[in-house]
Write an enzyme that holds these catalytic residues in place. Structure first.
Site, mmCIF file in Angstrom:
data_model
loop_
_atom_site.group_PDB
_atom_site.id
_atom_site.type_symbol
_atom_site.label_atom_id
_atom_site.label_comp_id
_atom_site.label_asym_id
_atom_site.label_seq_id
_atom_site.Cartn_x
_atom_site.Cartn_y
_atom_site.Cartn_z
ATOM 1 N N LYS A 193 -3.655 -10.109 -6.522
ATOM 2 C CA LYS A 193 -4.958 -10.582 -5.962
ATOM 3 C C LYS A 193 -6.069 -9.748 -6.218
ATOM 4 O O LYS A 193 -5.874 -8.446 -6.596
ATOM 5 C CB LYS A 193 -5.067 -10.679 -4.083
ATOM 6 C CG LYS A 193 -4.916 -9.400 -3.730
ATOM 7 C CD LYS A 193 -5.555 -9.535 -2.332
ATOM 8 C CE LYS A 193 -5.590 -7.981 -1.643
ATOM 9 N NZ LYS A 193 -6.716 -7.955 -0.788
ATOM 10 N N LYS B 151 0.826 -1.156 -0.005
ATOM 11 C CA LYS B 151 -0.216 -0.051 0.004
ATOM 12 C C LYS B 151 0.791 1.394 0.045
ATOM 13 O O LYS B 151 0.372 2.325 -0.429
ATOM 14 C CB LYS B 151 -1.100 -0.141 1.305
ATOM 15 C CG LYS B 151 -2.195 -0.931 1.009
ATOM 16 C CD LYS B 151 -3.460 -0.780 1.645
ATOM 17 C CE LYS B 151 -4.631 -1.745 1.354
ATOM 18 N NZ LYS B 151 -5.565 -1.629 2.275
ATOM 19 N N LYS C 235 -10.723 -4.393 -4.310
ATOM 20 C CA LYS C 235 -11.405 -3.474 -4.356
ATOM 21 C C LYS C 235 -11.107 -2.321 -5.027
ATOM 22 O O LYS C 235 -11.541 -1.313 -5.318
ATOM 23 C CB LYS C 235 -12.765 -3.622 -3.375
ATOM 24 C CG LYS C 235 -12.132 -3.084 -2.005
ATOM 25 C CD LYS C 235 -13.198 -2.983 -1.149
ATOM 26 C CE LYS C 235 -13.070 -3.884 0.312
ATOM 27 N NZ LYS C 235 -12.495 -3.559 1.185
HETATM 28 P P1 ATP Z 1 -8.463 -3.081 -0.369
HETATM 29 O O1 ATP Z 1 -8.009 -3.554 -1.853
HETATM 30 O O2 ATP Z 1 -9.211 -1.619 -0.027
HETATM 31 O O3 ATP Z 1 -7.144 -3.138 0.463
HETATM 32 P P2 ATP Z 1 -9.489 -5.602 -0.046
HETATM 33 O O4 ATP Z 1 -10.319 -5.735 -1.471
HETATM 34 O O5 ATP Z 1 -8.117 -6.313 0.056
HETATM 35 O O6 ATP Z 1 -9.441 -4.110 0.354
HETATM 36 P P3 ATP Z 1 -10.430 -5.875 2.633
HETATM 37 O O7 ATP Z 1 -11.784 -5.064 3.281
HETATM 38 O O8 ATP Z 1 -9.106 -5.550 3.010
HETATM 39 O O9 ATP Z 1 -10.478 -6.150 0.981
HETATM 40 O O10 ATP Z 1 -10.577 -7.361 2.913
HETATM 41 C C1 ATP Z 1 -12.078 -8.058 3.412
HETATM 42 C C2 ATP Z 1 -11.681 -9.600 3.466
HETATM 43 O O11 ATP Z 1 -11.809 -9.997 2.188
HETATM 44 C C3 ATP Z 1 -10.570 -10.138 4.306
HETATM 45 O O12 ATP Z 1 -10.917 -11.145 4.700
HETATM 46 C C4 ATP Z 1 -9.654 -10.271 3.088
HETATM 47 O O13 ATP Z 1 -8.859 -11.339 3.508
HETATM 48 C C5 ATP Z 1 -10.434 -10.916 2.218
HETATM 49 N N1 ATP Z 1 -10.191 -10.511 0.903
HETATM 50 C C6 ATP Z 1 -9.683 -9.708 0.123
HETATM 51 N N2 ATP Z 1 -9.476 -9.760 -1.171
HETATM 52 C C7 ATP Z 1 -9.524 -11.081 -1.387
HETATM 53 C C8 ATP Z 1 -9.353 -11.987 -2.487
HETATM 54 N N3 ATP Z 1 -8.713 -11.363 -3.703
HETATM 55 N N4 ATP Z 1 -9.406 -13.119 -2.360
HETATM 56 C C9 ATP Z 1 -10.021 -13.831 -1.121
HETATM 57 N N5 ATP Z 1 -10.103 -13.076 -0.064
HETATM 58 C C10 ATP Z 1 -10.073 -11.740 -0.272
#
Ligand code: ATP
Ligand code: LTN
Length: 337
Positions: free
Chosen positions: A200, A117, A203
């Site tokens: 990965k 990040k 969002k």
């Molecule tokens: P950001 O991109 O804003 O960091 P993020 O998409 O990684 O957000 P988070 O809110 O940080 O989402 O994560 C919420 C949950 O979703 C966490 O348990 C995280 O491990 C899970 N998660 C996030 N991205 C993935 C993915 N690509 N595959 C499986 N689980 C995920």
């Protein structure tokens, strides 16, 4: 009641930092729903975490309500589980301060998510971004959670949680439950980007074709899957190293149909990528349609959502206060009562 008291606690959270993706759903939210029967579950909308990267205030407010509605639409029952907004419970910040005093800067600067990040938001490498894991540790330890369902990317933060719980308990006497992570064993724990299957699905990706959100409509979903990056071969086979794009789509298909990966491969034997991508898109769109409709219905009833948030934050605050008082006593703060 007696049973409820004996059930183990489970905590998890999702940040309202953008539209929730099918990665968040498969890796996290779906499991939150499944685990409701077995544990006393506490789920939060992690808005304090979200501001570690810059958010538009109006969008953050909207995303918070939308995530609350989505949790319920996905099947989290506010009568069974505690559902609340993190910033409504001050104990999260209060415990973070105490835990900061037993955390070393090196433990935080080597976190993969901090490094990622910081590189992605080079103009805003703030102390909150670095301290993000300690806030997450506080979320978990405040509720004495035994289990924390998360995606694979959060594994390091769970290790820090265990380390800090043990460190505090050793220094001040038994205070915190040392939690276990609950991470899916299969590839659903890490859904990959549709635009670059080596990263990965996230969002906050700047390319909206990299992810499918829970609120995308059928046409958008099908278009995004059609465009998904795959290889030049044409066999639908699960081989993450060799065929990361196709394997990711198989994982998604498997997650939404409940069919095994082998069965999913068989469904597409002899068929080309075009048919396969269309089928994945349709399966996802059909599974999301009722969730979207329910979310929209809930969002039209703000009074209900507000009442869920209020009841949730009151229960959460009560539990959190109990742990925080114990911590304050252990570290030697003079009681104000
Ligand atoms: P950001 O991109 O804003 O960091 P993020 O998409 O990684 O957000 P988070 O809110 O940080 O989402 O994560 C919420 C949950 O979703 C966490 O348990 C995280 O491990 C899970 N998660 C996030 N991205 C993935 C993915 N690509 N595959 C499986 N689980 C995920
Ligand atoms: N950092 C998490 C969201 C989160 C969380 C938590 C997950 C905040 N607090 C406590 C589990 C337990 C993420 O998924 N990025």
């Amino acid at each position: 009641m007696e049973n409820q008291e004996r059930a183990q606690k489970l905590f998890s959270a999702v940040q309202p930092s953008g539209a929730i993706t099918i990665g968040n759903y498969i890796g996290a939210i779906r499991n939150f729903v499944k685990l409701q029967g077995e544990y006393d579950c506490i789920y939060a909308v992690a808005d304090l975490h979200a501001i570690t990267v810059r958010q538009d205030p109006a969008a953050l407010r909207r995303n918070t309500l939308e995530l609350m509605a989505l949790f319920i639409a996905c099947g989290i029952d506010p009568e069974k589980s505690v559902l609340f907004v993190q910033s409504h419970v001050p104990a999260h910040c209060e415990l973070t301060w105490v835990l900061n005093t037993i955390t070393y800067p090196g433990e935080l600067s080597r976190m993969t998510q901090f490094k990622d990040k910081s590189a992605r938001h080079a103009d805003n490498v703030n102390m909150g971004l670095m301290d993000y894991p300690v806030l997450m540790v506080s979320d978990i330890l405040l509720y004495q959670a035994a289990l924390v369902p998360v995606g694979e990317d959060q594994k390091q933060h769970l290790e820090l949680t265990r380390d800090l719980a043990i460190r505090f308990n050793n220094r001040y006497g038994a205070t915190f439950t040392v939690p276990e992570p609950y991470i899916l064993k299969d590839s659903g724990a890490r859904v990959m980007s549709l635009a670059d299957p080596s990263r990965k699905m996230s969002k906050s990706d700047e390319n909206p074709n990299a992810f499918v959100t829970m609120s995308d409509d059928k046409d958008t979903i099908i278009r995004k899957f059609k465009r998904a990056v795959t290889d030049s071969d044409s066999v639908v086979r699960y081989a993450p190293e060799e065929k990361p794009g196709i394997s990711n789509l198989l994982t998604i298909y498997h997650a939404f149909t409940g069919k095994s990966l082998a069965e999913s491969e068989r469904d597409f034997a002899g068929k080309g990528y075009g048919d396969f991508k269309l089928a994945v898109g349709e399966v996802v769109a059909d599974a999301l349609a009722p969730i979207r409709a329910e979310q929209a219905r809930l969002l039209a009833d703000k009074e209900y959502l507000r009442s869920v948030m209020k009841a949730g934050s009151e229960s959460a605050a009560r539990m959190a206060r109990r742990t925080l008082s114990k911590v304050y006593r252990k570290v030697g703060f003079y009681s104000g009562e």
